[in-house]
Design an enzyme around this catalytic site. Structure first.
Site, short mmCIF file in Angstrom:
data_model
loop_
_atom_site.label_atom_id
_atom_site.label_comp_id
_atom_site.label_asym_id
_atom_site.label_seq_id
_atom_site.Cartn_x
_atom_site.Cartn_y
_atom_site.Cartn_z
N ASN A 89 0.80 -1.29 -0.05
CA ASN A 89 -0.05 0.03 0.10
C ASN A 89 0.94 1.09 -0.08
O ASN A 89 0.52 2.28 -0.57
CB ASN A 89 -0.86 0.01 1.14
CG ASN A 89 -2.26 -0.82 0.79
OD1 ASN A 89 -3.17 -0.50 0.17
ND2 ASN A 89 -2.23 -2.10 1.39
N HIS A 126 -7.74 -0.90 6.02
CA HIS A 126 -8.14 -2.24 6.81
C HIS A 126 -8.87 -2.96 5.52
O HIS A 126 -9.96 -2.69 4.95
CB HIS A 126 -9.43 -1.79 7.74
CG HIS A 126 -9.88 -2.94 8.86
ND1 HIS A 126 -8.72 -3.66 9.54
CD2 HIS A 126 -10.50 -3.78 8.49
CE1 HIS A 126 -9.36 -4.72 9.98
NE2 HIS A 126 -10.45 -4.76 9.30
C1 GRF Z 1 -3.10 -4.77 4.05
O1 GRF Z 1 -3.75 -5.81 3.65
C2 GRF Z 1 -3.77 -3.78 4.87
O2 GRF Z 1 -5.15 -3.61 4.44
C3 GRF Z 1 -3.72 -4.10 6.30
O3 GRF Z 1 -2.18 -4.86 6.28
C4 GRF Z 1 -2.06 -5.22 4.86
C5 GRF Z 1 -0.62 -4.39 4.51
O4 GRF Z 1 -0.19 -5.00 3.47
N1 GRF Z 1 -3.84 -3.24 7.22
P1 GRF Z 1 1.11 -3.82 2.77
O5 GRF Z 1 2.24 -4.18 3.81
O6 GRF Z 1 0.25 -2.62 2.45
O7 GRF Z 1 1.43 -4.92 1.56
#
Ligand code: GRF
Length: 200
Positions: free
Chosen positions: A17, A112
């Protein structure tokens, strides 16, 4: 030109993300710029990815601080030094204290992997399957002291398919996360700038 909103991203792991936010902010028209990535976990895979993308990235190892307040004071010091105006939590695995959350009220976002208010907490994909839900998804929300309960900024829905396992479902939800997190940051940064704009 109106300066872009200085944004920090807090991670604990792979940082996909975070990468989506950095990528979106490459567009000069995007109203936020990613000025700093912080991780509570020195081994986070996202740290070198951020550096490779030209973003300052630093670990603040939570284990080095006996008390949460001291860890959060170290976070705040870094955020202040970078003049961060918005904080995006992106897979950040520490629960932040109410005073820290209060200081960033209206300026701290989280992503989330569920359609909040359904499935707050961990293991959302597994729980969605166990509950036989037809629909799952992800939510960007403002962070408040209550976990995964702050005002919702954006959501995306994903259909649960026959034969889905938690990994397959997670992958489809993650794709949507990467789409809606930059959109949500775009909207929040624009409204922050509009609220702070001098009257003409
Ligand atoms: C994602 O699924 C987010 O929704 C949750 O933790 C995960 C993080 O993934 N809070 P990344 O580190 O962004 O790949």
């Amino acid at each position: 030109m109106i300066p872009r909103v200085r944004t920090a991203v807090l991670i604990s792991g792979r940082g996909s993300n975070m990468s989506a936010l950095i990528e979106a902010a490459r567009a000069p028209s995007f109203p936020a710029e990613i000025v700093l990535v912080l991780s509570d976990e020195p081994a986070a895979a996202g740290l070198p990815i951020a550096r490779d993308a030209g973003v300052a990235a630093k670990a603040i190892d939570y284990r080095a601080y006996p008390k949460k307040e001291a860890f959060e004071a170290a976070l705040d010091a870094r955020l202040l030094a970078a003049s961060a105006e918005i904080v995006c939590l992106a897979g950040f695995m520490r629960v932040l204290s109410p005073p820290f959350v209060e200081r960033w009220k209206g300026r701290m976002l989280n992503i989330h992997p569920s359609l909040l208010p359904n499935l707050r907490g961990l293991h959302t994909h597994r729980r969605a399957l166990a509950q036989g839900l037809a629909e799952h998804g992800c939510t960007v929300h403002f962070v408040t002291a209550e976990l995964d309960a702050g005002p919702i900024i954006a959501q995306a829905r994903v259909r649960v398919l026959k034969g889905d396992d938690a990994d397959a479902l997670a992958a489809r939800v993650l794709k949507e996360e990467h789409r809606i997190y930059p959109e949500a940051l775009n909207a929040v940064a624009r409204s922050l700038r509009a609220a702070n704009a001098p009257e003409t």
